[in-house]
Design an enzyme around this catalytic site. Structure first.
Site, PDB file in Angstrom:
ATOM      1  N   ASP A   9       0.864  -1.167   0.000  1.00 49.17           N
ATOM      2  CA  ASP A   9       0.000   0.000   0.000  1.00 49.17           C
ATOM      3  C   ASP A   9       0.906   1.224   0.000  1.00 49.17           C
ATOM      4  O   ASP A   9       2.068   1.150   0.410  1.00 49.17           O
ATOM      5  CB  ASP A   9      -0.904  -0.024   1.233  1.00 49.17           C
ATOM      6  CG  ASP A   9      -1.822   1.181   1.312  1.00 49.17           C
ATOM      7  OD1 ASP A   9      -2.465   1.499   0.305  1.00 49.17           O
ATOM      8  OD2 ASP A   9      -1.871   1.804   2.384  1.00 49.17           O
ATOM      9  N   ASP A  11      -0.259   5.024   0.705  1.00 48.53           N
ATOM     10  CA  ASP A  11      -0.559   6.110   1.642  1.00 48.53           C
ATOM     11  C   ASP A  11      -0.564   5.622   3.085  1.00 48.53           C
ATOM     12  O   ASP A  11      -1.212   4.623   3.416  1.00 48.53           O
ATOM     13  CB  ASP A  11      -1.902   6.740   1.288  1.00 48.53           C
ATOM     14  CG  ASP A  11      -1.877   7.344  -0.102  1.00 48.53           C
ATOM     15  OD1 ASP A  11      -0.893   8.018  -0.431  1.00 48.53           O
ATOM     16  OD2 ASP A  11      -2.837   7.121  -0.867  1.00 48.53           O
TER      17      ASP A  11
END
Length: 220
Positions: A9, A11
């Site tokens: 991922d 953010d």
């Protein structure tokens, strides 16, 4: 799929912040978006994302419409400044080290944030493969709409499976699969990989990881 599949991922995982939120704040700072109109909405969408209540289509309408109002050359010029001012300060040494530890694996950034914002960030990490929400384009310019399934929650899993199918594989066929994420929104995918890892997780993901015996790490 002979190599291990390693998913990151972006953010609040590889980045110590949220690139979507920072892009809108950058445009406000540049005077491109009206502060009074956009800043409160940007914060509200970000809070809803963290709470797991985000309406992804409402958010994408908010986030992608500004792309349609400006020529691509101008957007690219703004993005270069955004990278320097807003993104590079959010890249931690521990995040770079984590990516480097997986240099012999098939590394993929998989993110709900749109490709225009995230492709240069993926390159900054030296990761060639990116699965992201796709802004619709016409003749090289953005329309303000989304193309296909947003790469969010269950859509993230669907987009990954489609990407793997295009390579002649599937998630189930991967001998080992890793996913590093901070967010409760990524539980559908975390529950499908062989090695889920919670990175500086939100409260919901932290509790789930502890119950499930998943590793919890920090990149701070």
């Amino acid at each position: 799929m002979s190599r291990r599949l390693v998913l990151f991922d972006l953010d609040n995982t590889l980045l110590a912040g949220d690139s979507d939120f920072e892009w809108a704040q950058f445009l406000i700072e540049q005077g491109v978006l009206d502060r009074e109109v956009y800043e409160a909405r940007n914060q509200r969408f970000y809070d809803e994302y963290k709470a797991g209540t985000l309406d992804i289509h409402a958010f994408l309408d908010f986030q992608l419409k500004p792309l349609s109002r400006h020529p691509r050359a101008q957007l690219d010029a703004w993005h270069r400044v955004y990278m320097e001012r807003r993104i590079r300060p959010l890249i931690r040494d521990k995040a770079r080290a984590l990516v480097e530890r997986h240099r012999d694996d098939l590394r993929v950034i998989i993110t709900a944030t749109n490709r225009f914002v995230t492709a240069p960030i993926a390159r900054e990490f030296g990761i060639a493969e990116l699965i992201a929400t796709e802004p619709e384009q016409r003749d090289g310019e953005f329309t303000g709409a989304v193309n296909g399934v947003p790469c969010f929650r269950e859509g993230k899993l669907a987009r990954l499976e489609a990407w793997l199918a295009g390579r002649g594989g599937s998630l189930a066929a991967c001998p080992e699969s890793w996913f590093y994420s901070d967010s409760l929104n990524d539980l559908p995918l975390l529950e499908r990989v062989t090695h889920p890892v919670a990175v500086d997780p939100d409260g919901t993901l932290r509790a789930h990881a502890k119950r499930s015996g998943w590793p919890i790490i920090t990149l701070e």
